[in-house]
Design a protein around this motif. Structure first.
Motif, mmCIF file in Angstrom:
data_model
loop_
_atom_site.group_PDB
_atom_site.id
_atom_site.type_symbol
_atom_site.label_atom_id
_atom_site.label_comp_id
_atom_site.label_asym_id
_atom_site.label_seq_id
_atom_site.Cartn_x
_atom_site.Cartn_y
_atom_site.Cartn_z
ATOM 1 N N GLY A 19 14.698 -45.494 15.362
ATOM 2 C CA GLY A 19 13.246 -45.405 15.301
ATOM 3 C C GLY A 19 12.756 -44.523 14.171
ATOM 4 O O GLY A 19 13.541 -44.007 13.373
ATOM 5 N N GLU A 20 11.453 -44.343 14.116
ATOM 6 C CA GLU A 20 10.826 -43.599 13.022
ATOM 7 C C GLU A 20 9.825 -42.578 13.548
ATOM 8 O O GLU A 20 9.090 -42.846 14.502
ATOM 9 N N ILE A 21 9.822 -41.401 12.932
ATOM 10 C CA ILE A 21 8.847 -40.355 13.247
ATOM 11 C C ILE A 21 8.002 -40.117 12.004
ATOM 12 O O ILE A 21 8.534 -39.799 10.937
ATOM 13 N N ARG A 22 6.693 -40.273 12.134
ATOM 14 C CA ARG A 22 5.783 -40.104 11.006
ATOM 15 C C ARG A 22 4.957 -38.838 11.203
ATOM 16 O O ARG A 22 4.396 -38.619 12.269
ATOM 17 N N ARG A 23 4.893 -38.037 10.160
ATOM 18 C CA ARG A 23 4.126 -36.792 10.200
ATOM 19 C C ARG A 23 3.082 -36.831 9.092
ATOM 20 O O ARG A 23 3.411 -36.609 7.937
ATOM 21 N N GLY A 24 1.830 -37.088 9.468
ATOM 22 C CA GLY A 24 0.765 -37.156 8.484
ATOM 23 C C GLY A 24 -0.052 -35.886 8.438
ATOM 24 O O GLY A 24 -1.246 -35.916 8.113
ATOM 25 N N CYS A 25 0.570 -34.759 8.781
ATOM 26 C CA CYS A 25 -0.124 -33.472 8.825
ATOM 27 C C CYS A 25 0.905 -32.354 8.754
ATOM 28 O O CYS A 25 2.111 -32.605 8.791
ATOM 29 N N LYS A 26 0.425 -31.116 8.667
ATOM 30 C CA LYS A 26 1.308 -29.953 8.612
ATOM 31 C C LYS A 26 1.646 -29.517 10.036
ATOM 32 O O LYS A 26 0.766 -29.125 10.801
ATOM 33 N N ILE A 27 2.926 -29.592 10.382
ATOM 34 C CA ILE A 27 3.381 -29.307 11.735
ATOM 35 C C ILE A 27 4.210 -28.028 11.731
ATOM 36 O O ILE A 27 5.100 -27.851 10.900
ATOM 37 N N SER A 28 3.949 -27.145 12.660
ATOM 38 C CA SER A 28 4.626 -25.850 12.720
ATOM 39 C C SER A 28 6.075 -25.994 13.164
ATOM 40 O O SER A 28 6.480 -27.026 13.699
ATOM 41 N N PHE A 29 6.843 -24.947 12.936
ATOM 42 C CA PHE A 29 8.133 -24.829 13.608
ATOM 43 C C PHE A 29 7.836 -24.496 15.071
ATOM 44 O O PHE A 29 6.770 -23.962 15.383
ATOM 45 N N PRO A 30 8.742 -24.786 15.991
ATOM 46 C CA PRO A 30 8.474 -24.506 17.406
ATOM 47 C C PRO A 30 8.396 -23.003 17.667
ATOM 48 O O PRO A 30 9.143 -22.219 17.070
ATOM 49 N N LEU A 31 7.493 -22.619 18.552
ATOM 50 C CA LEU A 31 7.402 -21.224 18.959
ATOM 51 C C LEU A 31 8.763 -20.776 19.486
ATOM 52 O O LEU A 31 9.355 -21.417 20.336
ATOM 53 N N GLY A 32 9.254 -19.673 18.955
ATOM 54 C CA GLY A 32 10.550 -19.164 19.371
ATOM 55 C C GLY A 32 11.674 -19.557 18.435
ATOM 56 O O GLY A 32 12.749 -18.978 18.478
ATOM 57 N N PHE A 33 11.439 -20.545 17.542
ATOM 58 C CA PHE A 33 12.469 -20.948 16.594
ATOM 59 C C PHE A 33 12.614 -19.884 15.513
ATOM 60 O O PHE A 33 11.653 -19.523 14.849
ATOM 61 N N MET A 34 13.831 -19.389 15.351
ATOM 62 C CA MET A 34 14.064 -18.322 14.378
ATOM 63 C C MET A 34 15.004 -18.762 13.256
ATOM 64 O O MET A 34 15.572 -17.950 12.540
ATOM 65 N N GLY A 35 15.186 -20.070 13.099
ATOM 66 C CA GLY A 35 16.128 -20.576 12.113
ATOM 67 C C GLY A 35 15.736 -20.285 10.677
ATOM 68 O O GLY A 35 16.587 -20.295 9.796
ATOM 69 N N GLY A 36 14.462 -20.032 10.411
ATOM 70 C CA GLY A 36 14.033 -19.819 9.041
ATOM 71 C C GLY A 36 14.069 -18.375 8.600
ATOM 72 O O GLY A 36 13.816 -18.088 7.426
ATOM 73 N N VAL A 37 14.362 -17.452 9.524
ATOM 74 C CA VAL A 37 14.346 -16.036 9.163
ATOM 75 C C VAL A 37 15.766 -15.508 9.029
ATOM 76 O O VAL A 37 16.724 -16.107 9.512
ATOM 77 N N VAL A 38 15.885 -14.359 8.353
ATOM 78 C CA VAL A 38 17.184 -13.759 8.062
ATOM 79 C C VAL A 38 17.311 -12.454 8.841
ATOM 80 O O VAL A 38 16.520 -11.523 8.645
ATOM 81 N N SER A 39 18.304 -12.373 9.728
ATOM 82 C CA SER A 39 18.434 -11.226 10.634
ATOM 83 C C SER A 39 18.683 -9.914 9.908
ATOM 84 O O SER A 39 18.286 -8.853 10.391
ATOM 85 N N ARG A 40 19.332 -9.968 8.743
ATOM 86 C CA ARG A 40 19.637 -8.716 8.039
ATOM 87 C C ARG A 40 18.426 -8.161 7.297
ATOM 88 O O ARG A 40 18.451 -7.030 6.813
ATOM 89 N N LEU A 41 17.351 -8.985 7.197
ATOM 90 C CA LEU A 41 16.135 -8.536 6.536
ATOM 91 C C LEU A 41 15.118 -8.039 7.548
ATOM 92 O O LEU A 41 15.148 -8.415 8.721
ATOM 93 N N SER A 42 14.206 -7.207 7.099
ATOM 94 C CA SER A 42 13.158 -6.685 7.967
ATOM 95 C C SER A 42 12.107 -7.757 8.228
ATOM 96 O O SER A 42 12.056 -8.792 7.559
ATOM 97 N N ALA A 43 11.242 -7.495 9.227
ATOM 98 C CA ALA A 43 10.124 -8.401 9.485
ATOM 99 C C ALA A 43 9.239 -8.488 8.245
ATOM 100 O O ALA A 43 8.747 -9.567 7.890
ATOM 101 N N GLN A 44 9.052 -7.343 7.569
ATOM 102 C CA GLN A 44 8.227 -7.313 6.364
ATOM 103 C C GLN A 44 8.791 -8.238 5.288
ATOM 104 O O GLN A 44 8.079 -9.044 4.699
ATOM 105 N N ALA A 45 10.098 -8.169 5.049
ATOM 106 C CA ALA A 45 10.724 -9.000 4.024
ATOM 107 C C ALA A 45 10.710 -10.477 4.437
ATOM 108 O O ALA A 45 10.493 -11.361 3.605
#
Length: 219
Positions: free
Chosen positions: A60-86
């Motif tokens: 099947g196909e999933i179409r996204r015609g808008c800006k969709i957030s990452f799921p609340l609680g998903f931390m895959g885009g952040v780096v644990s060794r860096l601070s929240a500020q960084a």
């Protein structure tokens, strides 16, 4: 808008073939927030991850015609060794946003004090949840994806501030929220769906969805 067309998704658990979606089609229009009821173990998180593009359908196909957030609680885009500020500044640059604004917004909403400048790897689960939710709200999305409602935190002030912001966002954005409890959906969505046996049953009202959900889970 967000649209699924004949989407299927399944897993092999080692003992059985677990079907999450079986040729499912539905569409979410901007401005029409949706609540999805699903018993635990039926694939709520997988469904949300597919909406965000974190997991691909088998068919099947999933179409996204808008800006969709990452799921609340998903931390895959952040780096644990860096601070929240960084991390704030890094994510802001990825999304083409003002790093100063994203950092200031998250610092204000998190309420983490000096810990905001410490590595995320030193955070408790509650602190990480507060940062994740704050970062999601700091970014500019058309659709916000939420798995099981507010983050797991005992910080009353944070819950109050974040909840108020989320309610305000309902006026200008769309929220898709999944939960195994109807009460979690009441504040955020009028229309609702029920995920049962690989099918997503859509309803105009949450009350209609609750009737099917209660029948399937308690009957």
């Amino acid at each position: 808008m967000l649209e699924f067309e004949n989407v299927s998704k399944s897993f092999w658990t080692g003992t059985q073939h677990k079907v999450i979606l079986d040729r499912v089609s539905f569409r979410v229009e901007l401005g029409k927030s949706l609540g999805i009821l699903a018993p635990n173990g039926t694939g709520k998180t997988t469904l949300i991850n597919m909406m965000a593009g974190l997991e691909k359908p088998d068919e099947g196909e999933i179409r996204r015609g808008c800006k969709i957030s990452f799921p609340l609680g998903f931390m895959g885009g952040v780096v644990s060794r860096l601070s929240a500020q960084a991390n704030c500044r890094y994510i802001a640059n990825l999304y083409g946003l003002d790093p100063d604004y994203v950092e200031a917004y998250c610092r204000w909403l998190c309420g983490l004090g000096e810990y905001f400048d410490q590595p995320l790897g030193t955070y408790s689960s509650g602190m990480r949840s507060r940062f994740s939710f704050s970062l999601m709200l700091a970014l500019d999305f058309d659709v916000y994806l939420i798995d099981e409602g507010m983050p797991s935190t005992t910080d009353v002030e944070f819950n109050k501030k974040a909840g108020a912001i989320l309610q305000e966002r309902l006026q200008t954005t769309t929220i898709i929220i999944v939960s195994h409890q109807a009460k979690t959906l009441e504040k955020f969505a009028r229309s609702a769906a029920v995920l049962i046996d690989g099918q997503l049953n859509m309803f105009e009202t949450l009350e209609e969805a609750k009737q099917l959900y209660d029948y399937q889970t308690q009957g």
